[in-house]
Design a protein around this motif. Sequence first.
Motif, PDB file in Angstrom:
ATOM      1  N   MET A   1       0.822  -1.203   0.000  1.00 36.79           N
ATOM      2  CA  MET A   1       0.000   0.000   0.000  1.00 36.79           C
ATOM      3  C   MET A   1       0.861   1.260   0.000  1.00 36.79           C
ATOM      4  N   ALA A   2       1.978   1.222  -0.705  1.00 38.61           N
ATOM      5  CA  ALA A   2       2.883   2.362  -0.705  1.00 38.61           C
ATOM      6  C   ALA A   2       2.880   3.104  -2.030  1.00 38.61           C
ATOM      7  N   ASP A   3       1.962   2.765  -2.964  1.00 39.17           N
ATOM      8  CA  ASP A   3       1.958   3.398  -4.267  1.00 39.17           C
ATOM      9  C   ASP A   3       1.192   4.712  -4.198  1.00 39.17           C
ATOM     10  N   ASN A   4       1.443   5.558  -5.193  1.00 43.28           N
ATOM     11  CA  ASN A   4       0.750   6.837  -5.250  1.00 43.28           C
ATOM     12  C   ASN A   4      -0.569   6.665  -5.957  1.00 43.28           C
ATOM     13  N   SER A   5      -1.521   7.525  -5.643  1.00 46.64           N
ATOM     14  CA  SER A   5      -2.831   7.436  -6.274  1.00 46.64           C
ATOM     15  C   SER A   5      -2.759   7.965  -7.692  1.00 46.64           C
ATOM     16  N   LEU A   6      -3.589   7.392  -8.548  1.00 49.00           N
ATOM     17  CA  LEU A   6      -3.651   7.787  -9.944  1.00 49.00           C
ATOM     18  C   LEU A   6      -4.725   8.838 -10.117  1.00 49.00           C
ATOM     19  N   ALA A   7      -4.406   9.919 -10.775  1.00 48.92           N
ATOM     20  CA  ALA A   7      -5.401  10.959 -11.016  1.00 48.92           C
ATOM     21  C   ALA A   7      -4.978  11.748 -12.241  1.00 48.92           C
ATOM     22  N   THR A   8      -5.939  12.141 -13.063  1.00 50.55           N
ATOM     23  CA  THR A   8      -5.630  12.942 -14.229  1.00 50.55           C
ATOM     24  C   THR A   8      -5.354  14.367 -13.793  1.00 50.55           C
ATOM     25  N   PRO A   9      -4.591  15.145 -14.574  1.00 49.31           N
ATOM     26  CA  PRO A   9      -4.306  16.524 -14.192  1.00 49.31           C
ATOM     27  C   PRO A   9      -5.557  17.359 -14.027  1.00 49.31           C
ATOM     28  N   SER A  10      -6.568  17.114 -14.859  1.00 47.98           N
ATOM     29  CA  SER A  10      -7.800  17.897 -14.749  1.00 47.98           C
ATOM     30  C   SER A  10      -8.494  17.646 -13.438  1.00 47.98           C
ATOM     31  N   LEU A  11      -8.479  16.365 -12.983  1.00 44.31           N
ATOM     32  CA  LEU A  11      -9.094  16.046 -11.696  1.00 44.31           C
ATOM     33  C   LEU A  11      -8.325  16.709 -10.569  1.00 44.31           C
ATOM     34  N   GLY A  12      -6.969  16.696 -10.659  1.00 43.59           N
ATOM     35  CA  GLY A  12      -6.179  17.319  -9.610  1.00 43.59           C
ATOM     36  C   GLY A  12      -6.411  18.816  -9.555  1.00 43.59           C
ATOM     37  N   ALA A  13      -6.476  19.454 -10.735  1.00 45.33           N
ATOM     38  CA  ALA A  13      -6.727  20.890 -10.750  1.00 45.33           C
ATOM     39  C   ALA A  13      -8.099  21.216 -10.203  1.00 45.33           C
ATOM     40  N   ARG A  14      -9.076  20.355 -10.558  1.00 45.25           N
ATOM     41  CA  ARG A  14     -10.435  20.578 -10.071  1.00 45.25           C
ATOM     42  C   ARG A  14     -10.488  20.426  -8.557  1.00 45.25           C
ATOM     43  N   ALA A  15      -9.777  19.404  -8.023  1.00 46.91           N
ATOM     44  CA  ALA A  15      -9.784  19.169  -6.593  1.00 46.91           C
ATOM     45  C   ALA A  15      -9.124  20.311  -5.834  1.00 46.91           C
ATOM     46  N   SER A  16      -8.087  20.943  -6.451  1.00 46.08           N
ATOM     47  CA  SER A  16      -7.389  22.018  -5.757  1.00 46.08           C
ATOM     48  C   SER A  16      -8.271  23.237  -5.571  1.00 46.08           C
ATOM     49  N   ASN A  17      -9.315  23.357  -6.376  1.00 43.60           N
ATOM     50  CA  ASN A  17     -10.228  24.497  -6.253  1.00 43.60           C
ATOM     51  C   ASN A  17     -11.319  24.264  -5.219  1.00 43.60           C
ATOM     52  N   LEU A  18     -11.379  23.054  -4.662  1.00 43.95           N
ATOM     53  CA  LEU A  18     -12.413  22.741  -3.689  1.00 43.95           C
ATOM     54  C   LEU A  18     -11.971  23.142  -2.295  1.00 43.95           C
ATOM     55  N   SER A  19     -12.939  23.308  -1.404  1.00 43.15           N
ATOM     56  CA  SER A  19     -12.640  23.618  -0.012  1.00 43.15           C
ATOM     57  C   SER A  19     -12.016  22.396   0.655  1.00 43.15           C
ATOM     58  N   PRO A  20     -11.323  22.565   1.788  1.00 42.04           N
ATOM     59  CA  PRO A  20     -10.703  21.409   2.463  1.00 42.04           C
ATOM     60  C   PRO A  20     -11.698  20.316   2.818  1.00 42.04           C
ATOM     61  N   ILE A  21     -12.898  20.715   3.248  1.00 41.40           N
ATOM     62  CA  ILE A  21     -13.906  19.710   3.622  1.00 41.40           C
ATOM     63  C   ILE A  21     -14.337  18.902   2.403  1.00 41.40           C
ATOM     64  N   LYS A  22     -14.577  19.596   1.286  1.00 42.83           N
ATOM     65  CA  LYS A  22     -14.990  18.890   0.078  1.00 42.83           C
ATOM     66  C   LYS A  22     -13.873  17.999  -0.457  1.00 42.83           C
ATOM     67  N   ARG A  23     -12.627  18.472  -0.330  1.00 49.52           N
ATOM     68  CA  ARG A  23     -11.502  17.641  -0.763  1.00 49.52           C
ATOM     69  C   ARG A  23     -11.393  16.393   0.110  1.00 49.52           C
ATOM     70  N   PHE A  24     -11.690  16.546   1.416  1.00 44.94           N
ATOM     71  CA  PHE A  24     -11.653  15.404   2.327  1.00 44.94           C
ATOM     72  C   PHE A  24     -12.686  14.351   1.920  1.00 44.94           C
ATOM     73  N   PHE A  25     -13.926  14.784   1.673  1.00 52.66           N
ATOM     74  CA  PHE A  25     -14.978  13.838   1.291  1.00 52.66           C
ATOM     75  C   PHE A  25     -14.714  13.232  -0.081  1.00 52.66           C
ATOM     76  N   GLN A  26     -14.115  14.024  -0.978  1.00 49.18           N
ATOM     77  CA  GLN A  26     -13.796  13.485  -2.297  1.00 49.18           C
ATOM     78  C   GLN A  26     -12.716  12.427  -2.203  1.00 49.18           C
ATOM     79  N   ALA A  27     -11.729  12.643  -1.340  1.00 46.63           N
ATOM     80  CA  ALA A  27     -10.618  11.694  -1.210  1.00 46.63           C
ATOM     81  C   ALA A  27     -11.052  10.416  -0.503  1.00 46.63           C
ATOM     82  N   THR A  28     -11.838  10.543   0.554  1.00 52.39           N
ATOM     83  CA  THR A  28     -12.247   9.364   1.328  1.00 52.39           C
ATOM     84  C   THR A  28     -13.462   8.664   0.735  1.00 52.39           C
ATOM     85  N   GLU A  29     -14.207   9.370  -0.127  1.00 47.68           N
ATOM     86  CA  GLU A  29     -15.406   8.812  -0.771  1.00 47.68           C
ATOM     87  C   GLU A  29     -16.458   8.389   0.266  1.00 47.68           C
ATOM     88  N   ILE A  30     -16.514   9.103   1.369  1.00 52.84           N
ATOM     89  CA  ILE A  30     -17.518   8.825   2.401  1.00 52.84           C
ATOM     90  C   ILE A  30     -18.881   9.265   1.902  1.00 52.84           C
TER      91      ILE A  30
END
Length: 437
Positions: A1-30
């Motif tokens: 479990m030491a590999d990096n997560s796969l994400a397209t640049p567009s998804l990463g850029a989109r995630a960077s524009n989200l608030s910390p709470i929204k980024r948390f829920f997006q990452a954990t998929e809760i």
Amino acid sequence: MADNSLATPSLGARASNLSPIKRFFQATEIDTRLLGMVLALGLIWIAFHILSNGLFLTPRNLWNLSVQAASVSVMATGMVLVIVTRNIDLSVGSILGFVGMIMAVLQARILPPIIGFEHPMMWVIALSAGIIVGAAIGAFQGAIIAFLGVPAFIVTLGGLLVWRGAAWWVTSGATVAPMDTTFRLMGGGADGSIGATASWVVGILACILIVLSIINSRRQRRRFGFPLRPMWAEYFLSLSGCAAVLGAVWVANSYYMPANLARRYAEANGIEWPEGGLQIALGIAIPVLIAIGIAMVMSFLTNRTRFGRYVFALGGNPEAAELAGIKVKWVTVKIFALMGALCAIAAAISTARLNAATNAQGTLDELYTIAAAVIGGTSLAGGVGTIAGAVLGAVVMQSLNSGMVLLGLDTPLQSIVIGIVLVIAVWLDTVYRARAK
């Protein structure tokens, strides 16, 4: 479990524009709806604890609450599939009462002259017969709905009346007791618990299962090229899941056997009674383990099998499902047969807990079961629902009941509160679906 997560640049850029709470829920998929229910349940518990002068959040009350919610949670897992397919089952409480009476009559009247009372196979025969009868009743009602085109509301409303009357007819209204000793273990109580040591073992095994499932999910995502969750999210989900499980085990082990039962237990096992008495932890109740096991099986069935995909396809668009080659009618029959079998398991839990069967058993359980599924996020419009949400909804319903009993509220007022909560839950579902469009 030491590999990096796969994400397209567009998804990463989109995630960077989200608030910390929204980024948390997006990452954990809760599931935010499920999390909202957990928070609402926590608020309900805190409110009742304050209003009851500290009586609600005690190991004894929480242990009893879990046992009392077991039978409804078992039926709620099946009600999810029924409602997802845009149907309804109003007969579950009556089926529970009728099947419970059948199992009781087998144990108290029919089988003892044949194999003897307390025979090791008594509970197996009674439970198997109950499940067969429950599944047959469900399949019968499902066939009428699927092949004769009678609406599920009408068929199951008729079933509510028919099976309630049949429960009375079996013994002309007489209460049947007692049940087989082994059968009674399914109802909980001092004997129907697994003890502290076994509870910790179950908790540790559950933690291992949680970690393994997260690891397997990550491997599957990598295998099919799906984006991976960040490693911190995987660790967070693993630790929070294990903490919740071990916390629940700790609460269960904090409830000790009452003094009179502990003394009886000591005498039966040749344990010397000390001057200060014995503190014997009850641990997790067997009906709770049954409910958890059923929930796990139903989750696997809905999420990992072809049948589960058919159910949600049928609920999402029945016409498209039929055009896709799904045998819609047979899927409907299977859903109601499964619902009937789950009613039988719930009947076993309820009958074992009471150590008797009455013709009034299961009255209004159809209300609590439907309410549990709807409160848990199952949409009456079909196509949406989760097993975990239904189980959590059953706990919410039982928490309301237990809290109002502790406050000494009259039964009519309790029914008023439950009805209001059900309406609010449907309204919130309507609002959520409207915003999701």
